[in-house]
Design an enzyme around this catalytic site. Structure first.
Site, PDB file in Angstrom:
ATOM      1  N   LYS A  86       0.830  -1.210   0.000  1.00  0.00           N
ATOM      2  CA  LYS A  86       0.000   0.000   0.000  1.00  0.00           C
ATOM      3  C   LYS A  86       0.869   1.268   0.000  1.00  0.00           C
ATOM      4  CE  LYS A  86      -2.347  -0.951   3.817  1.00  0.00           C
ATOM      5  NZ  LYS A  86      -1.753  -2.255   4.226  1.00  0.00           N
ATOM      6  N   ARG A 146      -0.013  -9.248  13.110  1.00  0.00           N
ATOM      7  CA  ARG A 146      -0.653  -8.235  12.265  1.00  0.00           C
ATOM      8  C   ARG A 146      -1.527  -8.880  11.195  1.00  0.00           C
ATOM      9  NH1 ARG A 146       4.376  -5.197  10.297  1.00  0.00           N
ATOM     10  NH2 ARG A 146       3.006  -3.733   9.230  1.00  0.00           N
ATOM     11  N   ARG A 155      11.524  -1.844  10.908  1.00  0.00           N
ATOM     12  CA  ARG A 155      10.489  -1.483  11.879  1.00  0.00           C
ATOM     13  C   ARG A 155      10.351  -2.584  12.923  1.00  0.00           C
ATOM     14  NH1 ARG A 155       5.336   0.330   8.347  1.00  0.00           N
ATOM     15  NH2 ARG A 155       4.364  -0.890  10.004  1.00  0.00           N
ATOM     16  N   ARG A 163      -9.361   0.559   9.139  1.00  0.00           N
ATOM     17  CA  ARG A 163      -8.931  -0.807   9.419  1.00  0.00           C
ATOM     18  C   ARG A 163     -10.000  -1.575  10.182  1.00  0.00           C
ATOM     19  NH1 ARG A 163      -2.984   0.385   9.141  1.00  0.00           N
ATOM     20  NH2 ARG A 163      -1.848  -1.561   9.326  1.00  0.00           N
ATOM     21  N   ARG A 207      11.719  -6.011   4.589  1.00  0.00           N
ATOM     22  CA  ARG A 207      11.484  -4.579   4.355  1.00  0.00           C
ATOM     23  C   ARG A 207      12.429  -3.730   5.202  1.00  0.00           C
ATOM     24  NH1 ARG A 207       5.566  -1.963   4.813  1.00  0.00           N
ATOM     25  NH2 ARG A 207       5.700  -2.493   7.011  1.00  0.00           N
TER      26      ARG A 207
HETATM   27  P1  AMP Z   1       1.054   0.454   9.115  1.00  0.00           P
HETATM   28  O1  AMP Z   1       2.247   1.315   8.960  1.00  0.00           O
HETATM   29  O2  AMP Z   1      -0.114   0.917   8.293  1.00  0.00           O
HETATM   30  O3  AMP Z   1       1.353  -1.013   8.921  1.00  0.00           O
HETATM   31  O4  AMP Z   1       0.574   0.602  10.653  1.00  0.00           O
HETATM   32  C1  AMP Z   1       1.434   0.256  11.713  1.00  0.00           C
HETATM   33  C2  AMP Z   1       0.639   0.105  12.991  1.00  0.00           C
HETATM   34  O5  AMP Z   1      -0.004   1.342  13.317  1.00  0.00           O
HETATM   35  C3  AMP Z   1      -0.504  -0.904  12.941  1.00  0.00           C
HETATM   36  O6  AMP Z   1      -0.053  -2.237  13.159  1.00  0.00           O
HETATM   37  C4  AMP Z   1      -1.394  -0.398  14.089  1.00  0.00           C
HETATM   38  O7  AMP Z   1      -0.839  -0.709  15.342  1.00  0.00           O
HETATM   39  C5  AMP Z   1      -1.269   1.114  13.899  1.00  0.00           C
HETATM   40  N1  AMP Z   1      -2.308   1.607  12.964  1.00  0.00           N
HETATM   41  C6  AMP Z   1      -2.106   2.165  11.724  1.00  0.00           C
HETATM   42  N2  AMP Z   1      -3.280   2.495  11.166  1.00  0.00           N
HETATM   43  C7  AMP Z   1      -4.241   2.140  12.032  1.00  0.00           C
HETATM   44  C8  AMP Z   1      -5.663   2.189  12.022  1.00  0.00           C
HETATM   45  N3  AMP Z   1      -6.348   2.680  10.959  1.00  0.00           N
HETATM   46  N4  AMP Z   1      -6.332   1.735  13.107  1.00  0.00           N
HETATM   47  C9  AMP Z   1      -5.687   1.256  14.194  1.00  0.00           C
HETATM   48  N5  AMP Z   1      -4.349   1.142  14.260  1.00  0.00           N
HETATM   49  C10 AMP Z   1      -3.625   1.577  13.196  1.00  0.00           C
END
Ligand code: AMP
Length: 222
Positions: free
Chosen positions: A13, A166, A155, A88, A122
């Site tokens: 994404k 996740r 990360r 999400r 990554r």
């Molecule tokens: P990402 O970088 O999109 O993979 O997000 C990393 C982490 O941020 C996720 O595993 C969640 O802990 C938190 N996070 C990001 N977006 C959301 C969301 N829309 N709702 C809840 N937690 C989020």
């Protein structure tokens, strides 16, 4: 043009969003990036989000929605945005609907084995956020960003155990959004088990070279 990029973590994404920013001239709004910025700055919001993120769990909806609401109310989002990692959950999607109307939902699909391979390899630039993969998109010099020379880091939540969690969280809490947006007639599913260039061609084919884009580009900044 208001776009949602839907799909499991590691499906690409962020990579696709960055290309769409260039193509359509609208900002990428990544809730994950916003949380990480808050953690780095040590804000109250960052403190609330940190423990959830490290475990690979979702930050509570109320915290996430109010952060998103503030972000999309800013001037640079007035002609549209690319949502990456939001919504999400179904309650987040319902809250978004109250805020604005979405034009397209692109659902990126990819088998778990490929996702685990992508995420564990990554690396992200600690300075400019550019994304690399040690196998498929390696940096020219190990550990160093091609674009800005910044240090490449892994990360915390890209480590094996957090990745599995996740994916589980995605299946339980986020995947119902596929049906949610399909029922609204907004969803297009795309095979994301390919290289980013091929995925991008298909995504742009779906979104089109819309008039709105020309409008955005030709309008003077206010
Ligand atoms: P990402 O970088 O999109 O993979 O997000 C990393 C982490 O941020 C996720 O595993 C969640 O802990 C938190 N996070 C990001 N977006 C959301 C969301 N829309 N709702 C809840 N937690 C989020």
């Amino acid at each position: 043009m208001k776009i949602i990029l839907l799909g499991a973590p590691g499906v690409g994404k962020g990579t696709i969003a960055k290309e769409l920013v260039i193509k359509y001239g609208i900002p990428q709004v990544s809730t994950g990036d916003l949380f990480r910025e808050n953690i780095q700055k040590g804000t109250d919001l960052g403190k609330k989000a940190k423990a959830y993120m490290e475990k690979g769990e979702l930050v509570p909806d109320d915290v996430t929605v109010s952060m998103l609401r503030e972000r999309i109310s800013r001037q640079d989002c007035r002609k549209g945005f690319i949502l990456d990692g939001f919504p999400r959950t179904i309650p987040q999607a319902e809250a978004l609907e109250e805020l604005t109307a979405i034009d397209n939902v692109i659902n990126l699909e990819c088998p778990d084995e490929i996702i685990v391979m992508r995420l564990s390899n990554r690396r992200t630039c600690s300075k400019c956020g550019a994304i690399y993969n040690l196998v498929t998109i390696p940096p020219k010099e190990p550990g160093k960003c091609d674009k800005c020379g910044g240090k490449l880091v892994q990360r915390e939540d890209d480590k094996e155990e957090a990745i599995r969690n996740r994916l589980e969280v995605y299946r339980k809490q986020t995947s119902p959004l596929v049906e949610y947006y399909d029922r609204k007639g907004l969803l297009v599913s795309i095979d994301a088990a390919r290289n980013p260039d091929e995925i991008l061609v298909e995504v742009v084919g779906e979104l089109g070279e819309s008039d709105a884009v020309e409008e955005i580009r030709s309008e003077p900044d206010q």
